[in-house]
Design a protein around this motif. Structure first.
Motif, mmCIF file in Angstrom:
data_model
loop_
_atom_site.group_PDB
_atom_site.id
_atom_site.type_symbol
_atom_site.label_atom_id
_atom_site.label_comp_id
_atom_site.label_asym_id
_atom_site.label_seq_id
_atom_site.Cartn_x
_atom_site.Cartn_y
_atom_site.Cartn_z
ATOM 1 N N PRO A 91 -5.427 -5.311 9.818
ATOM 2 C CA PRO A 91 -6.230 -6.236 8.978
ATOM 3 C C PRO A 91 -7.215 -5.475 8.092
ATOM 4 N N VAL A 92 -6.684 -4.699 7.140
ATOM 5 C CA VAL A 92 -7.498 -3.873 6.256
ATOM 6 C C VAL A 92 -7.212 -4.279 4.812
ATOM 7 N N ILE A 93 -7.962 -3.694 3.903
ATOM 8 C CA ILE A 93 -7.764 -3.936 2.475
ATOM 9 C C ILE A 93 -7.580 -2.600 1.764
ATOM 10 N N ILE A 94 -7.033 -2.657 0.560
ATOM 11 C CA ILE A 94 -7.036 -1.513 -0.337
ATOM 12 C C ILE A 94 -7.728 -1.963 -1.614
ATOM 13 N N ILE A 107 -7.557 3.846 -1.725
ATOM 14 C CA ILE A 107 -7.953 3.537 -3.108
ATOM 15 C C ILE A 107 -6.743 3.822 -4.005
ATOM 16 N N PHE A 108 -6.346 2.822 -4.790
ATOM 17 C CA PHE A 108 -5.162 2.981 -5.636
ATOM 18 C C PHE A 108 -5.557 3.009 -7.108
ATOM 19 N N PHE A 109 -4.691 3.627 -7.909
ATOM 20 C CA PHE A 109 -4.918 3.702 -9.353
ATOM 21 C C PHE A 109 -4.619 2.346 -9.980
ATOM 22 N N ASP A 110 -5.490 1.914 -10.895
ATOM 23 C CA ASP A 110 -5.313 0.623 -11.556
ATOM 24 C C ASP A 110 -6.033 0.673 -12.895
ATOM 25 N N TYR A 111 -5.336 0.294 -13.956
ATOM 26 C CA TYR A 111 -5.896 0.356 -15.302
ATOM 27 C C TYR A 111 -5.898 -1.001 -15.994
#
Length: 836
Positions: free
Chosen positions: A591-594, A627-631
């Motif tokens: 039960p986590v988030i990114i 942590i993911f890349f997002d633009y």
């Protein structure tokens, strides 16, 4: 002093083109500054005015964790908290022709203590709103722009569906239109629910609470359901306006760069003006004029030049602001929040700020020339070589000063947690430091000219070093402008390649089904029957589900994505500083988030940190797995597993459906079948990943359109600067050119000499611009963009841009040399050689 003033003014009267170029240079710099200021201030003020009209006296909002409230909560709160002013609210955006309008639903019986402006409409119009389905009120400014009035019908587009409403009257009943209500449509709650497809739901409930209403707060905590939260209205509005703060700072920094180039131009103009009057100034000193009087006179001249240029710049800026406003508001609406402003508001503060900046820059640029004129002895002032000797003596000191500025710029640029403004100051210091090295570098380049070179080439090249006091600064100004153009171009190209790679990795499905949406507003869920039927269509090999919503947290309002991938074992995101499969495996099992990189950067979060989110079961802490890349946005995104979201938010809705096609099945064959599954096909967007990539890149190009315009204007200022320098050289070398003509040089050879010198200056500027452009590009990509928007990108440098920089500077210099070459060609030796 009257004689001194008259003598000095006549110099500019006899050289009107030189005067005009100086004024135009500072005017363009100020125009860029004021146009950006006015456009940014207008868009921000328009949003604040519209928010003030829609919130009125509201101090708090009641919002739902899942995005919308059940409308039954409102009458319950009215019964239990009848003494507390409150009103229900529904908001959305509709498209009318080529414009976006804000549609607000309100309760006329509850608005008076909350939003007096909305409750002050005429009685007959309010009656029509309550009794006539589809009736709306419209602001007078908007009605005039659309050419409609009371009684007319209006076709609006909501999420792809066309609906017809009737204008019952005006929101602002007074004869004077209210700018705060521009772009607003007002409807009764029930009508707004129907138009926006929000039957039975509210976006929020607005309340007016006293500062000491602790008892009311306690009663609310005991009355509100678990999925509802009480938040501060002022804080939410401020947070919304701050979304675009970094974007606005970057625009203003670009406009200041043009003013910086204009500063070089004023310095060059005043230095040459002092040089041309060396005999006059020497005679005035002999006659008793003091150094302080001469210095004061030159500074006064520069201030007057700055005033004239700044006033012209204000006029040009007011004209340019209208065109720039559309581009800026378009970008803000694309990325942050919808702005319905169509006219810019003139801020006296912005005008005064730009006026003072132009005058101050002019005086500052003229200060070295004033000090030189005041400190030079009368006899020495009459020798032209004195200035050049002073310049050459100052070269080591300028280089040392440039080294200090460069070190300070690097420190500010890479200082940990220094923020955006110190980094931008660091960029300016680096550019200024580099400019201080350019005269020394030019002296070195001219020394490389071999003695065996063609005499005309050798004469042209050595002539640039003989007039280093002007050619050095003109080359520095052009070099910095071209370097800024190169750096911004590399940054934009790096961003373009990064986004293309990101979209290629992110868009894994073949087709995506969703409803049209607006920034800051959650899209409506797709019908569950549509999803069930779509995934069963022949040729569908797999599917993914997504639910986009907004949640409240101690960090503010955040966008949330509940995601169910087609393949649970394959990472759907590219993660930062971690193994993708390890993070993805944990995300799918625990039960986590990114969170996206902009979200983590904005809130200084790392993997392992905890974020508290408002759920339907109250506040819940979540650990960040990665942590993911997002633009897509610089505001950030929180991603949670869809099954976990359904349990904690009691929401099983889906706003986006990704479909994977089997081998041999085409997108064109499946699209009509999906549209045929829905009764409201007009509300659906069925797009391939290729179409989404194209739309994303088009949005990217619109986002950087303003930057490209400012970049070109900065080069324009530098073009005027080098033209001024070339004119100064041509005027000063009139006798020298006349001697060459007398010795047998033809007009064509004289023209070639001028163009050779001009081309050499452009070549020097282009060569010097490349290293600075690469430095600026690295700083923009690795520091400025990361601090501004939270985006980390790979630096992409193409060979084309590296050779385009020298070509651009040579072309600009040759264009600037057209008029001096024409003047040299028309030179009459006898007149030029005659003593004054």
């Amino acid at each position: 002093m009257a004689l001194l003033n008259t003598a000095n003014r006549r110099h500019f009267y006899r050289h009107p083109l030189q005067l005009a170029l100086a004024v135009l240079g500072i005017a363009l710099g100020v125009a860029m500054l004021v146009s950006v200021d006015l456009a940014v201030d207008s868009s921000r003020r328009a949003f604040q005015l519209s928010m003030s009209a829609l919130t009125g006296k509201t101090t708090h909002h009641i919002v739902a964790a899942s995005g919308s409230l059940d409308e039954t909560i409102y009458p319950q709160l009215r019964r239990e908290l009848g003494d507390v002013p409150m009103a229900p609210a529904i908001e959305g955006y509709v498209a009318v022709r080529d414009q976006t309008l804000r549609l607000a639903g309100f309760d006329p019986f509850a608005e008076s203590p909350v939003r007096q402006e909305l409750a002050s409409s005429s009685f007959s119009a309010l009656v029509d709103l309550l009794t006539d389905p589809g009736a709306v009120l419209i602001s007078r400014i908007t009605a005039g722009r659309l050419g409609i009035g009371p009684g007319d019908s209006l076709t609006v587009e909501v999420a792809g569906t066309l609906k017809t409403v009737r204008v019952a009257g005006f929101v602002d009943p007074e004869a004077k239109p209210d700018p705060a209500l521009e772009g607003l449509l007002l409807a009764d709650i029930a009508t707004a629910q129907e138009i926006l497809d929000k039957i039975g739901r509210l976006d929020r409930i607005d309340l007016v609470l006293a500062d000491d209403a602790d008892e009311v707060h306690e009663r609310l905590r005991g009355t509100l359901p678990e999925n509802a939260t009480l938040i501060d209205a002022a804080g939410r509005n401020i947070a919304t306006v701050r979304m675009s703060h970094a974007f606005e700072i970057n625009l203003k920094a670009m406009s200041l760069m043009a003013l910086l180039v204009g500063l070089f131009l004023i310095y060059n103009t005043m230095t040459f003006a002092v040089l041309q009057r060396r005999t006059l100034l020497a005679n005035l000193r002999i006659l008793g004029v003091t150094r302080r009087q001469i210095m004061r006179e030159i500074l006064l001249e520069s201030a007057l030049l700055g005033l004239c240029g700044s006033l012209l710049g204000l006029l040009l800026g007011l004209i340019a602001a209208e065109g720039l406003l559309h581009r800026i508001t378009r970008t803000i609406s694309d990325m942050y929040f919808v702005v319905t402003v169509t006219e810019f508001s003139v801020s006296p503060t912005a005008l005064l700020r730009s006026l003072l900046a132009g005058i101050s820059a002019s005086v500052l640029a003229a200060l070295p020339a004033a000090l030189d004129a005041a400190s030079t002895r009368p006899v020495r002032t009459q020798r032209r070589s004195g200035l050049e000797q002073n310049v050459r003596r100052w070269l080591p000191k300028l280089s040392l000063l440039g080294l200090v500025f460069g070190i300070l710029g690097i420190v500010l640029l890479y200082w940990p947690n220094a923020g955006l403004i110190p980094a931008i100051v660091g960029i300016f210091l680096l550019a200024g430091a580099y400019g201080l090295f350019i005269p020394t570098a030019m002296l070195g380049l001219t020394g490389l000219c071999p003695s065996t070179a063609i005499p005309s080439i050798r004469l042209a090249v050595r002539g640039t070093s003989a007039a280093l006091s002007r050619t050095g600064l003109a080359t520095a100004a052009l070099s910095i402008s071209v370097a800024v153009a190169l750096g911004v171009g590399i940054m934009v190209e790096s961003f373009r390649f990064t986004i293309a790679d990101w979209l290629e990795q992110l868009l894994q499905a073949d087709l995506y089904v969703a409803r049209p949406g607006q920034p800051g507003i959650a899209s409506e869920p797709l019908a569950s029957s549509l999803i069930e039927d779509a995934v069963r269509l022949p040729g569908i090999a797999g599917f993914s589900l997504g639910r986009r919503n907004f949640v409240e947290s101690p960090l503010g309002r955040s966008e949330l994505l509940a995601f169910q991938p087609a393949n649970p074992d394959h990472p759907a995101f590219r993660f930062k500083s971690a193994d993708d499969r390890t993070v993805w495996k944990r995300f799918m099992a625990e039960p986590v988030i990114i969170v996206s990189e902009p979200f983590a950067t904005r809130h200084a979060l790392e993997p392992g940190d905890s974020v508290t989110l408002s759920t339907s079961h109250g506040q819940k802490p979540f650990v960040i797995a990665g942590i993911f890349f997002d633009y897509r946005s610089d505001q950030g995104l929180v991603v949670v597993r869809r099954d976990l979201y359904a349990d904690l938010w009691n929401d099983t809705g889906v706003t986006s459906l990704g479909l994977y096609l089997a081998d041999g099945v085409t997108e064109e064959a499946v699209k009509p079948k999906i549209l045929g599954l829905s009764r409201d096909a007009g509300t659906l967007l069925v797009r391939s990943n290729r179409e989404i990539r194209q739309a994303s890149m088009a949005l990217f190009e619109r986002t950087f359109a303003v930057t490209q315009v400012l970049r070109l204007l900065a080069i324009g200022v530098a073009l005027i600067g080098i033209l001024s320098a070339l004119l100064a050289i041509q005027l000063e070398r009139t006798r020298e050119l006349a001697v060459l003509r007398s010795l047998g040089m033809t007009p064509r050879q004289l023209t070639g000499l001028v163009f050779t010198q001009t081309g050499f200056l452009g070549l020097c500027a282009g060569i010097f611009a490349v290293p600075l452009g690469l430095i600026l590009a690295t700083a923009l990509v690795k520091v400025i963009n990361l601090r501004s928007f939270g985006w980390s990108m790979d630096l992409t440098v193409s060979g084309a841009e590296l050779w385009q920089a020298p070509l651009l500077s040579i072309t600009a210099a040759l264009i600037a040399g057209l008029y001096p070459a024409w003047k040299a060609r028309r030179l009459t030796p006898a007149l030029a050689l005659r003593e004054e």
